[in-house]
Each structure stands twice: as structure tokens, then as C-alpha cells.
Design a protein around this motif. Structure first.
Motif, short mmCIF file in Angstrom:
data_model
loop_
_atom_site.label_atom_id
_atom_site.label_comp_id
_atom_site.label_asym_id
_atom_site.label_seq_id
_atom_site.Cartn_x
_atom_site.Cartn_y
_atom_site.Cartn_z
N ARG A 6 -1.16 5.81 -7.34
CA ARG A 6 -2.30 6.87 -6.30
C ARG A 6 -3.87 7.29 -6.74
NH1 ARG A 6 1.22 11.63 -7.18
NH2 ARG A 6 3.12 10.20 -6.76
N ASN A 7 -3.98 7.40 -7.06
CA ASN A 7 -5.55 7.41 -7.49
C ASN A 7 -6.51 6.35 -7.20
OD1 ASN A 7 -8.05 9.50 -8.22
ND2 ASN A 7 -8.31 8.19 -9.57
N PHE A 8 -6.20 5.48 -7.49
CA PHE A 8 -6.54 4.30 -6.85
C PHE A 8 -6.37 4.47 -5.16
CE2 PHE A 8 -5.70 2.34 -11.15
CZ PHE A 8 -6.85 2.68 -11.66
N SER A 9 -5.05 4.22 -5.39
CA SER A 9 -4.76 4.15 -3.66
C SER A 9 -5.49 5.53 -2.63
CB SER A 9 -3.67 3.68 -3.17
OG SER A 9 -2.82 3.82 -1.85
N ASP A 10 -5.69 6.95 -3.09
CA ASP A 10 -5.94 7.49 -2.58
C ASP A 10 -8.09 7.50 -2.23
OD1 ASP A 10 -4.01 9.12 -1.91
OD2 ASP A 10 -4.67 10.05 -3.88
N LYS A 11 -8.74 6.59 -2.81
CA LYS A 11 -9.70 6.70 -3.44
C LYS A 11 -10.18 5.29 -2.73
CE LYS A 11 -11.82 9.73 -6.05
NZ LYS A 11 -12.87 10.45 -5.39
N SER A 70 0.75 -1.18 0.08
CA SER A 70 0.04 -0.21 -0.20
C SER A 70 0.97 1.45 0.04
CB SER A 70 -0.87 -0.59 1.02
OG SER A 70 -1.86 0.98 1.20
N ALA A 71 2.21 1.12 0.56
CA ALA A 71 2.74 2.35 0.96
C ALA A 71 3.29 2.91 -0.84
CB ALA A 71 3.99 2.42 1.98
N ILE A 72 3.37 1.06 -1.20
CA ILE A 72 4.82 1.47 -2.20
C ILE A 72 3.42 2.26 -2.94
CG2 ILE A 72 5.84 0.37 -4.37
CD1 ILE A 72 6.84 -1.50 -2.67
#
Length: 349
Positions: A208-213, A198-200
Motif C-alpha cells: 500500500r505504501n508503494f502504491s500511495d507514493k 493497481s487496485a489490488i
């Protein structure tokens, strides 16, 4: 008290359990009687072990949250929420909200799995096709060239040498593939691996957009649940923040907590810290003014999940033809690097 040793239940299993307990409590049946009913209906040895552990603790203490703790397969967040529900006398509402929360988590996990699986299969097929070409097909063409008194040159020669090196060091290649498979399992199956992955992903431009959402969806869903349970925003933020493994998003939550401590209203703190922006921030402002910020959080969670599903669907629809095109180009280049010189040699005979 007996504790089970199984791994944590999946989000789908947690959603099913919470939904059943909620239905039992809303029907006026106690949690202990509900667990007894579920024990009679189950045929799974694992479920029977978990329910027996809960029932044993319930019979001795009468505290449902302690039963979940002794079962050893329920996440800490769920245990905390159940404890709050018991203290507030709203356990049925909390279990219903938890069922919705874990259903959303299950849908999110299924969507992510679907989005990742197909590209991985396509990439694996590409690698396999290229390996077969350079290790099995090109040596055949080399023999044809040798019979004609010629040798491969340029790209085809380089690919042939690469294929021969792979054949020579096939055991090393196999060890590398096994190591990569173990690394993938580590990132997918262990909690520390998921945190590192997740950090990567939270720092890569194209993920990044998927992780933020994903982080926004989990946080909003958790905040909706804790606010409905009667917790203060500060307490709820600590609990909801534990649901996300995105380090950058957690930094935003920490900044939001500082603003709350300075007296900033919740909606403004979430907006100014960048936790929610745009339409989500406006929904929070309206919810804050109408006294229904928990409902606003629920809407934001649903909205974020819909946006994440759409984004992943769009990404897959772009990746699929792109990978097919790349595979076609690579295979075509390899074959042309062999066939074009060969056709020139044959034409000169």
C-alpha cells in the motif's frame, strides 16, 4: 487523415519526443519544420510512420495537437496538455514540462521493474530447486531405503508422494504454469490488467505504501504541469487525477474537489482530504502563501520519487537475504528429513 495502428509510446520515448520538440520550438523553428527535421534524421520505420502522420495533419490543419491525436500513439493527457499549450501560446514551455514529467515516469517505471524483477527470479529459483528435489532427488533416496529394507516416513514420505503426484500430473502443472504466465502478462501489458493490479496492490498492507507514493508522485507531477499551463486547480485536478490508477487515491482527489467547490484554498483542500500530508502539506502551504504552488508541486513530485526509490531499495535489500535464507532452510529441511533417518538406519547395521 491517416492514423497509425501502433501501441502507445513508452514514457522514455515520450520524454525524448517532447524534449526534441521543446528544443526545436525554443530555437524559433515551427513544429512542422521540426517534425520535418526529425523525419530526415530518423532511420526507424515506426518513428517515420508516426512522424509522417503528424506532419500530414500539420500540413492540412496547422494544429500540432491534432497531429498527435492522428498519430494514435500518444496518451490523452499529453494531447490535452499540448492543446492547452497551443491555446496559451506556451507550447515550448509545455513540451519542456512534459519532457520532465515523462522522464520522471520512465525513472519510476524502471525503479519498479528493478524492484520486482529480482525477487521474482529468486522465487522462481526456489520453486525450481524444490521441484527438482522432490521429483528427482527423493526417488533416488527411496531406492536406497528400499535396498536397506526400510521406507521413508514422516515429512520425507509426504514430500515424496507430492513429487510422485507432480510427475503423474505434469501436464496439468504445465498448464497451470502457462496460465500463470499469461495472467502475469495480462497484468503487466494491458491497461485493464494494470488497473486491476493497481487496485489490488493499493489494498495489500505490504504494498500500500508503494502504491500511495507512486500515485502521489504522478499526481504532483501532473498538477505542477497543469498549473504552470494556466489551468484552474479544479480543471487541473481532473486531468492530473487521470494519471493514477489507485482507486483509493482517486477517492481522496474527489474529496479534495468537493472542498475546492466549497471555497477551501487548494493547499488546505489537498491537506484535509489526505492527498498530501506531513512535509508535503507544509510545502503546499508555503507555496500557496508565496504564489508558487506549481513549484511546490514539482518539489513534492521529486521528493515522492526519491522516497519511493529509497523505499524500494530498502525493500529489495531486505527481501534478497530473506529469500536466500528461506531457500536454504527449505532445502536443508528436505535433505535432513531424508538423511537423518538414513544415518540412523546405517548406524544400526
Amino acid at each position: 487523415m491517416k492514423k497509425t495502428t501502433g501501441k502507445n509510446l513508452s514514457s522514455a520515448e515520450l520524454a525524448s519526443f517532447c524534449s526534441q520538440i521543446s528544443s526545436v520550438l525554443k530555437a524559433g523553428i515551427s513544429a512542422g519544420e521540426g517534425i520535418a527535421i526529425m523525419l530526415e534524421d530518423t532511420s526507424s520505420s515506426q518513428e517515420r510512420e508516426i512522424l509522417s502522420a503528424i506532419q500530414e495533419t500539420l500540413n492540412s490543419t496547422g494544429v500540432f495537437s491534432l497531429g498527435l491525436e492522428d498519430a494514435g500513439v500518444f496518451p490523452q493527457y499529453m494531447q490535452n496538455m499540448v492543446r492547452l499549450g497551443e491555446q496559451a501560446g506556451r507550447l515550448d514551455e509545455v513540451m519542456e514540462a512534459l519532457a520532465v514529467h515523462y522522464e520522471r515516469e520512465s525513472d519510476l517505471a524502471a525503479a519498479l521493474k528493478s524492484a520486482v524483477t529480482y525477487p521474482c527470479i529468486m522465487i522462481g529459483m526456489m520453486v525450481l530447486v524444490v521441484l527438482v528435489l522432490i521429483t528427482r532427488v527423493l526417488p533416488v533416496f527411496e531406492q536406497v531405503y528400499a535396498q536397506l529394507g526400510q521406507s521413508m516416513q514422516g515429512l520425507s514420505r509426504g514430500l515424496l508422494d507430492m513429487g510422485q503426484a507432480l510427475n503423474r500430473y505434469s501436464l496439468v502443472l504445465l498448464a497451470v504454469l502457462v496460465l500463470l504466465a499469461l495472467l502475469c502478462l495480462y497484468f503487466a501489458k494491458t491497461s485493464s490488467g494494470r488497473k486491476q493490479a493497481s487496485a489490488i496492490f493499493s489494498r495489500l498492507p505490504f504494498t500500500r505504501n508503494f502504491s500511495d507514493k507512486k500515485a502521489s508522485c504522478r499526481f504532483a507531477s501532473g498538477m505542477s504541469l497543469v498549473l504552470k499551463s494556466g489551468l484552474t486547480p479544479e480543471e487541473g485536478m481532473d486531468m492530473a487525477g487521470e494519471l493514477t490508477e489507485n482507486s483509493l487515491f482517486r477517492e481522496k482527489i474527489s474529496q479534495c474537489k468537493k472542498l475546492l467547490e466549497e471555497g477551501t484554498p487548494l493547499a488546505q483542500a489537498l491537506s484535509h482530504s489526505g492527498v498530501f500530508t506531513g512535509m508535503e502539506a507544509r510545502l503546499l502551504m508555503v507555496g500557496d502563501r508565496t504564489g508558487s504552488i506549481d513549484d511546490a508541486m514539482e518539489k513534492i513530485a521529486s521528493r515522492c520519487q526519491d522516497e519511493l526509490d529509497d523505499a524500494m531499495g530498502n525493500a529489495v535489500s531486505i527481501i534478497e537475504p530473506t529469500l536466500v535464507a528461506i531457500l536454504s532452510i527449505v532445502v536443508g529441511l528436505i535433505l535432513l528429513s531424508v538423511m537423518m533417518p538414513l544415518m540412523g538406519i546405517l548406524a544400526g547395521i
